[in-house]
Design an enzyme around this catalytic site. Structure first.
Site: not given
Ligand code: XBP
Ligand code: MG
Length: 265
Positions: A9, A11
């Site tokens: 993953d 973020d």
């Molecule tokens: C994290 C998310 C993302 C970020 C924002 O998901 O939910 O939406 O918060 O990014 P993961 P965007 O951990 O699966 O990467 O604004 O580009 O959606």
């Molecule tokens: Mg995440």
């Protein structure tokens, strides 16, 4: 079954990026004349909805903020400008990789494993993070990437992990996912991929009982992880060898494991 791939993953897992996302959202709301301020407590609630565009829509529909109705039609434009702000912050080096990430990617490659991405954020956001931290395009570092714009159903739906498996050319029980959120855990498990959780700022108190292992981070030689739950109590770092042993246990399950009760099909 042998381990063939590690799927990361982004973020919260590769890096603690959510504060940069939150700041970028707030700056863009102000620039657009929207009197909205997502503080940390509110953002923690909003993170239950994955994807920035989906999160803004959810905020308008559920919290009914001033100027919400008129902003509905502008969500794509607001989100695009937010993403540009976010990318400028990340390109400036605002967020480092988490402990053990660079090491595990390197060790995985040395061990002949493939490395992939399954994220609800967009491909440009991943690329700018990897360029800023590892100095190379993400496409050179990862064998395959499945990013938010490629699917209609984001996490906790299985689509992103299914896409990552397909692009990597590996079966669900030949891969392991590294995640930091319950939505990510559910997404991977619904695709049949076992999960290691590294706890992150916004999601550390979520329910991870169904993960094979929960640790504070991936660990470095001089920075052992704190073991919370499951596999890995005797180790100090997540390594390809540890993941391979975990997979052997998981592979004893049916070809597509039935998710535990409450996780859905
Ligand atoms: C994290 C998310 C993302 C970020 C924002 O998901 O939910 O939406 O918060 O990014 P993961 P965007 O951990 O699966 O990467 O604004 O580009 O959606
Ligand atoms: Mg995440």
């Amino acid at each position: 079954m042998t381990l063939k791939a590690i799927i990361f993953d982004v973020d919260g897992t590769l890096a603690e990026t959510e504060e940069a996302h939150r700041i970028a959202f707030n700056e863009e709301f102000a620039a657009q004349g929207l009197p909205w301020e997502w503080d940390r407590a509110l953002y923690k609630e909003l993170l239950r909805v994955t994807g920035g565009k989906e999160r803004i829509r959810h905020f308008i529909e559920e919290y009914k903020p001033p100027k919400g109705e008129e902003a509905l039609a502008r969500i794509p434009e607001i989100h695009k400008a937010k993403s540009e702000r976010y990318m400028r912050m990340i390109a400036d080096g605002a967020v480092p990789l988490r402990p053990g990430v660079e090491r595990l990617i390197r060790e995985a490659k040395e061990a002949g494993l493939k490395v992939g991405i399954a994220t609800t954020t967009s491909t440009p956001n991943v690329d700018v993070l990897i360029r800023a931290t590892l100095g190379r395009p993400a496409a050179e570092v990862f064998d395959a990437m499945a990013c938010g714009e490629e699917v209609t159903a984001k996490k906790p739906a299985p689509d992103l992990y299914e896409l990552a498996l397909e692009k990597l050319g590996v079966a669900h029980n030949e891969a392991v996912a590294i995640e930091d959120s319950r939505n990510g855990l559910l997404s991977a498990l619904r695709a049949g991929v076992p999960v290691i959780i590294t706890l992150s700022g916004y999601t550390a108190d979520e329910d991870f009982a169904d993960a094979l292992s929960v640790v504070s981070h991936l660990g470095e030689p001089d920075k052992p992880y704190e073991h919370i739950h499951g596999f890995g109590w005797a180790q100090s770092m997540v390594t390809p060898q540890m993941l391979a042993r975990m997979i052997e246990g998981w592979a004893g399950r049916p070809s597509r494991p039935v998710p535990p009760p409450g996780l859905g099909a």
